[in-house]
Motif scaffolding. Sequence first.
Motif, PDB file in Angstrom:
ATOM      1  N   MET A   1      28.778 -18.486 -21.726  1.00  0.00           N
ATOM      2  CA  MET A   1      29.701 -17.863 -22.668  1.00  0.00           C
ATOM      3  C   MET A   1      28.930 -17.494 -23.939  1.00  0.00           C
ATOM      4  O   MET A   1      28.041 -18.199 -24.363  1.00  0.00           O
ATOM      5  N   VAL A   2      29.330 -16.385 -24.527  1.00  0.00           N
ATOM      6  CA  VAL A   2      28.724 -15.894 -25.751  1.00  0.00           C
ATOM      7  C   VAL A   2      29.766 -15.988 -26.866  1.00  0.00           C
ATOM      8  O   VAL A   2      30.927 -15.636 -26.653  1.00  0.00           O
ATOM      9  N   GLN A   3      29.341 -16.479 -28.014  1.00  0.00           N
ATOM     10  CA  GLN A   3      30.258 -16.504 -29.152  1.00  0.00           C
ATOM     11  C   GLN A   3      29.863 -15.420 -30.143  1.00  0.00           C
ATOM     12  O   GLN A   3      28.689 -15.226 -30.429  1.00  0.00           O
ATOM     13  N   ILE A   4      30.889 -14.720 -30.623  1.00  0.00           N
ATOM     14  CA  ILE A   4      30.703 -13.665 -31.617  1.00  0.00           C
ATOM     15  C   ILE A   4      31.667 -13.987 -32.740  1.00  0.00           C
ATOM     16  O   ILE A   4      32.854 -14.205 -32.492  1.00  0.00           O
ATOM     17  N   GLN A   5      31.155 -14.019 -33.971  1.00  0.00           N
ATOM     18  CA  GLN A   5      32.003 -14.338 -35.110  1.00  0.00           C
ATOM     19  C   GLN A   5      31.863 -13.273 -36.181  1.00  0.00           C
ATOM     20  O   GLN A   5      30.790 -12.724 -36.377  1.00  0.00           O
ATOM     21  N   ALA A   6      32.979 -13.014 -36.868  1.00  0.00           N
ATOM     22  CA  ALA A   6      32.969 -12.108 -38.015  1.00  0.00           C
ATOM     23  C   ALA A   6      34.157 -12.483 -38.890  1.00  0.00           C
ATOM     24  O   ALA A   6      35.145 -13.028 -38.412  1.00  0.00           O
ATOM     25  N   TRP A 102      35.107 -14.569 -30.853  1.00  0.00           N
ATOM     26  CA  TRP A 102      35.099 -14.259 -29.428  1.00  0.00           C
ATOM     27  C   TRP A 102      34.347 -15.398 -28.740  1.00  0.00           C
ATOM     28  O   TRP A 102      33.292 -15.826 -29.218  1.00  0.00           O
ATOM     29  N   ASP A 103      34.866 -15.857 -27.628  1.00  0.00           N
ATOM     30  CA  ASP A 103      34.167 -16.812 -26.769  1.00  0.00           C
ATOM     31  C   ASP A 103      34.305 -16.213 -25.372  1.00  0.00           C
ATOM     32  O   ASP A 103      35.314 -16.396 -24.709  1.00  0.00           O
ATOM     33  N   MET A 104      33.319 -15.423 -24.967  1.00  0.00           N
ATOM     34  CA  MET A 104      33.508 -14.582 -23.778  1.00  0.00           C
ATOM     35  C   MET A 104      32.225 -14.384 -22.987  1.00  0.00           C
ATOM     36  O   MET A 104      31.143 -14.698 -23.454  1.00  0.00           O
ATOM     37  N   LYS A 105      32.425 -13.852 -21.801  1.00  0.00           N
ATOM     38  CA  LYS A 105      31.305 -13.377 -20.987  1.00  0.00           C
ATOM     39  C   LYS A 105      31.836 -12.266 -20.089  1.00  0.00           C
ATOM     40  O   LYS A 105      33.045 -12.140 -19.892  1.00  0.00           O
ATOM     41  N   LEU A 106      30.924 -11.457 -19.596  1.00  0.00           N
ATOM     42  CA  LEU A 106      31.296 -10.430 -18.624  1.00  0.00           C
ATOM     43  C   LEU A 106      31.245 -11.070 -17.240  1.00  0.00           C
ATOM     44  O   LEU A 106      30.406 -11.934 -16.978  1.00  0.00           O
ATOM     45  N   THR A 107      32.144 -10.648 -16.375  1.00  0.00           N
ATOM     46  CA  THR A 107      32.249 -11.271 -15.062  1.00  0.00           C
ATOM     47  C   THR A 107      31.415 -10.547 -14.007  1.00  0.00           C
ATOM     48  O   THR A 107      31.015  -9.395 -14.193  1.00  0.00           O
ATOM     49  N   GLY A 108      31.193 -11.239 -12.908  1.00  0.00           N
ATOM     50  CA  GLY A 108      30.506 -10.661 -11.751  1.00  0.00           C
ATOM     51  C   GLY A 108      29.134 -10.104 -12.086  1.00  0.00           C
ATOM     52  O   GLY A 108      28.395 -10.667 -12.885  1.00  0.00           O
ATOM     53  N   MET A 109      28.815  -8.968 -11.490  1.00  0.00           N
ATOM     54  CA  MET A 109      27.517  -8.326 -11.700  1.00  0.00           C
ATOM     55  C   MET A 109      27.323  -7.879 -13.144  1.00  0.00           C
ATOM     56  O   MET A 109      26.212  -7.708 -13.605  1.00  0.00           O
ATOM     57  N   GLY A 115      24.493  -9.847 -22.978  1.00  0.00           N
ATOM     58  CA  GLY A 115      23.695  -9.799 -24.211  1.00  0.00           C
ATOM     59  C   GLY A 115      23.721  -8.430 -24.868  1.00  0.00           C
ATOM     60  O   GLY A 115      23.858  -8.317 -26.086  1.00  0.00           O
ATOM     61  N   MET A 116      23.600  -7.389 -24.056  1.00  0.00           N
ATOM     62  CA  MET A 116      23.597  -6.025 -24.576  1.00  0.00           C
ATOM     63  C   MET A 116      24.988  -5.659 -25.126  1.00  0.00           C
ATOM     64  O   MET A 116      25.105  -5.072 -26.200  1.00  0.00           O
ATOM     65  N   ILE A 117      26.019  -6.036 -24.400  1.00  0.00           N
ATOM     66  CA  ILE A 117      27.391  -5.728 -24.809  1.00  0.00           C
ATOM     67  C   ILE A 117      27.768  -6.526 -26.060  1.00  0.00           C
ATOM     68  O   ILE A 117      28.563  -6.083 -26.877  1.00  0.00           O
ATOM     69  N   LYS A 118      27.154  -7.701 -26.232  1.00  0.00           N
ATOM     70  CA  LYS A 118      27.451  -8.546 -27.405  1.00  0.00           C
ATOM     71  C   LYS A 118      27.260  -7.760 -28.709  1.00  0.00           C
ATOM     72  O   LYS A 118      28.072  -7.849 -29.617  1.00  0.00           O
ATOM     73  N   LYS A 119      26.191  -6.977 -28.779  1.00  0.00           N
ATOM     74  CA  LYS A 119      25.919  -6.189 -29.993  1.00  0.00           C
ATOM     75  C   LYS A 119      27.042  -5.185 -30.251  1.00  0.00           C
ATOM     76  O   LYS A 119      27.458  -4.973 -31.384  1.00  0.00           O
ATOM     77  N   HIS A 120      27.535  -4.558 -29.188  1.00  0.00           N
ATOM     78  CA  HIS A 120      28.626  -3.584 -29.318  1.00  0.00           C
ATOM     79  C   HIS A 120      29.907  -4.274 -29.790  1.00  0.00           C
ATOM     80  O   HIS A 120      30.625  -3.745 -30.635  1.00  0.00           O
ATOM     81  N   ILE A 121      30.193  -5.442 -29.220  1.00  0.00           N
ATOM     82  CA  ILE A 121      31.404  -6.171 -29.604  1.00  0.00           C
ATOM     83  C   ILE A 121      31.295  -6.661 -31.049  1.00  0.00           C
ATOM     84  O   ILE A 121      32.250  -6.569 -31.810  1.00  0.00           O
ATOM     85  N   GLN A 122      30.107  -7.142 -31.435  1.00  0.00           N
ATOM     86  CA  GLN A 122      29.904  -7.602 -32.820  1.00  0.00           C
ATOM     87  C   GLN A 122      30.141  -6.440 -33.784  1.00  0.00           C
ATOM     88  O   GLN A 122      30.882  -6.571 -34.755  1.00  0.00           O
ATOM     89  N   SER A 123      29.529  -5.307 -33.513  1.00  0.00           N
ATOM     90  CA  SER A 123      29.664  -4.155 -34.399  1.00  0.00           C
ATOM     91  C   SER A 123      31.104  -3.631 -34.397  1.00  0.00           C
ATOM     92  O   SER A 123      31.650  -3.287 -35.442  1.00  0.00           O
ATOM     93  N   GLY A 124      31.754  -3.602 -33.227  1.00  0.00           N
ATOM     94  CA  GLY A 124      33.147  -3.161 -33.143  1.00  0.00           C
ATOM     95  C   GLY A 124      34.085  -4.087 -33.893  1.00  0.00           C
ATOM     96  O   GLY A 124      35.042  -3.648 -34.529  1.00  0.00           O
TER      97      GLY A 124
END
Length: 138
Positions: A1-6, A102-109, A115-124
């Motif tokens: 799981m990845v945590q994103i905070q803002a 956010w406490d999330m991860k992408l599922t499956g494949m 990690g790459m999507i984390k930057k997009h979610i942080q910025s969004g």
Amino acid sequence: MVQIQASVQINAPIDKVWNIISDLDSEPKFWRGTKEVKNISKDGNTITREVTIAFKDSKCMQTVTMYPKEKIQIQFTKGVIEGTKTLSLSEQDNKTRLDVLWDMKLTGMMGMFTGMIKKHIQSGTEQALESIKQEAQS
């Protein structure tokens, strides 16, 4: 799981900020990653909905629990995202602090792209907080 905070400090009373963030239908206006929201059912303070996210127009099922003027807990129950997004409010001196976790991860494949999507979610998330702030202070 990845945590994103803002978080953001808003020069507006908690009631005004709550009215903005608790209007779940207007979420796409502030959160660029959310393209469409379709509410399916409501039971008290709990809403079940389908959300279309910008990531490949994927559909996610969510259970949203509202804790008035305190927090909104969004649980991703089905789709490419697994986990939670929590918006929390606190008030001090007629100003409101809005925190998002956010406490999330992408599922499956898709998991390998978390990690790459984390930057997009942080910025969004940071952009969404700024938009909410501008709306509340206007």
